[in-house]
Design a protein around this motif. Structure first.
Motif, PDB file in Angstrom:
ATOM      1  N   PRO A 268      33.463  28.011 -53.877  1.00  0.00           N
ATOM      2  CA  PRO A 268      34.836  27.529 -53.720  1.00  0.00           C
ATOM      3  C   PRO A 268      35.093  26.586 -52.544  1.00  0.00           C
ATOM      4  O   PRO A 268      36.250  26.275 -52.259  1.00  0.00           O
ATOM      5  N   ARG A 269      34.058  26.156 -51.839  1.00  0.00           N
ATOM      6  CA  ARG A 269      34.258  25.280 -50.666  1.00  0.00           C
ATOM      7  C   ARG A 269      35.164  25.965 -49.639  1.00  0.00           C
ATOM      8  O   ARG A 269      36.085  25.358 -49.091  1.00  0.00           O
ATOM      9  N   ALA A 270      34.925  27.222 -49.405  1.00  0.00           N
ATOM     10  CA  ALA A 270      35.722  27.976 -48.441  1.00  0.00           C
ATOM     11  C   ALA A 270      34.796  28.515 -47.359  1.00  0.00           C
ATOM     12  O   ALA A 270      33.613  28.207 -47.314  1.00  0.00           O
ATOM     13  N   SER A 271      35.319  29.342 -46.500  1.00  0.00           N
ATOM     14  CA  SER A 271      34.543  29.911 -45.409  1.00  0.00           C
ATOM     15  C   SER A 271      33.762  31.123 -45.888  1.00  0.00           C
ATOM     16  O   SER A 271      33.793  31.478 -47.067  1.00  0.00           O
ATOM     17  N   LEU A 272      33.074  31.760 -44.960  1.00  0.00           N
ATOM     18  CA  LEU A 272      32.313  32.960 -45.309  1.00  0.00           C
ATOM     19  C   LEU A 272      33.230  34.080 -45.788  1.00  0.00           C
ATOM     20  O   LEU A 272      32.909  34.812 -46.721  1.00  0.00           O
ATOM     21  N   LEU A 273      34.386  34.212 -45.152  1.00  0.00           N
ATOM     22  CA  LEU A 273      35.341  35.268 -45.493  1.00  0.00           C
ATOM     23  C   LEU A 273      36.714  34.654 -45.765  1.00  0.00           C
ATOM     24  O   LEU A 273      37.658  34.846 -45.000  1.00  0.00           O
ATOM     25  N   PRO A 274      36.865  33.909 -46.849  1.00  0.00           N
ATOM     26  CA  PRO A 274      38.169  33.319 -47.148  1.00  0.00           C
ATOM     27  C   PRO A 274      39.200  34.401 -47.458  1.00  0.00           C
ATOM     28  O   PRO A 274      38.869  35.489 -47.919  1.00  0.00           O
ATOM     29  N   GLU A 275      40.451  34.079 -47.210  1.00  0.00           N
ATOM     30  CA  GLU A 275      41.522  35.021 -47.524  1.00  0.00           C
ATOM     31  C   GLU A 275      41.519  35.321 -49.026  1.00  0.00           C
ATOM     32  O   GLU A 275      41.204  34.459 -49.844  1.00  0.00           O
TER      33      GLU A 275
END
Length: 246
Positions: free
Chosen positions: A93-100
């Motif tokens: 998803p092109r997000a961080s390691l721990l996206p909300e």
């Protein structure tokens, strides 16, 4: 530390699953594990996963389809081919390691609309495998339950979320259709009996008045004219009562 990492990853998966359930997605379960080695001795890091119904999987290739979280690369949504069961697509998803959790839910929505255009096929790397476990523990801490004495284990927390989500869906469905026109659904007697058996089983595993009344309503109108839908509506009345009760 391995057990605690698994527990916290599970609670993070439960928090994500809660947002997916709120979006009416057909989530069926969560899993998690701490650092471990496979049968070949290869070292594997912390992982978590969220599974969906077979109907959801059928919409996306017919094979396995689910969400997987790796403590090195974050979330991905994977699909497999119906015939060979090998991975046919993985989207990140092109997000961080721990996206909300809300961001993960938005990614799943985007995938359902455009599987090939959601996220990216390139696996990101946010953390080195097997490193910085204390920092990972701290990063997962915000997703621990607010009532740990009730939901110490992630599976218990998910089971409660799952039950409440589907109860709310049933309430909304009954209430929103109070004045809807009648539909014509032709069922064989055996199919109706099977449905009533399933409702009876649901009542035995999750005893609620709504389940019992819905089964009674369907039984009472079986073989009756359309007017029976108005005569027997205890489930609708119960749902309306629950809505008005503070």
């Amino acid at each position: 530390m391995s057990a605690e990492l698994s527990r916290r990853a599970g609670h993070y998966a439960a928090a994500v699953a809660e947002r997916l359930l709120e979006a009416d997605l057909p989530v069926t379960g969560i899993q998690s594990c701490g650092p471990w080695r496979d049968t070949d001795g290869e070292y594997l890091d912390v992982e978590a996963a969220i599974s969906f119904t077979q109907a959801f999987q059928n919409q996306h290739g017919g094979g396995d389809c689910g969400l997987h979280w790796a403590a090195t690369s974050g979330w991905c949504l994977y699909t497999t081919g119906k015939e060979d069961r090998y991975l046919s697509g993985v989207r990140w998803p092109r997000a961080s390691l721990l996206p909300e959790p809300r961001l993960v839910a938005a990614f799943v929505d985007a995938f359902r609309l455009d599987p090939a255009g959601a996220g990216t096929s390139e696996q990101p790397s946010y953390r080195q495998e097997g490193q910085d476990f204390p920092m990972l523990l701290d990063s997962l801490a915000p997703y621990l339950p607010a009532q740990p004495y009730l939901f110490e284990e992630p599976q218990i927390r998910f089971a409660d979320l799952h039950r409440r989500a589907y109860e709310n869906r049933v309430h909304r469905a009954l209430l929103s259709r109070a004045s809807d026109p009648l539909t014509h659904l032709h069922l064989r007697q055996g199919e109706l009996t099977a449905l009533l058996h399933l409702l009876e089983y649901t009542e035995s595993t999750n005893p609620t008045a709504l389940t019992r009344l819905l089964a009674a309503d369907l039984s009472a109108r079986a073989g009756r004219p359309p007017e029976a839908a108005e005569t027997h509506k205890g489930a609708l009345q119960e749902a309306n009562h629950r809505r008005q009760t503070p």
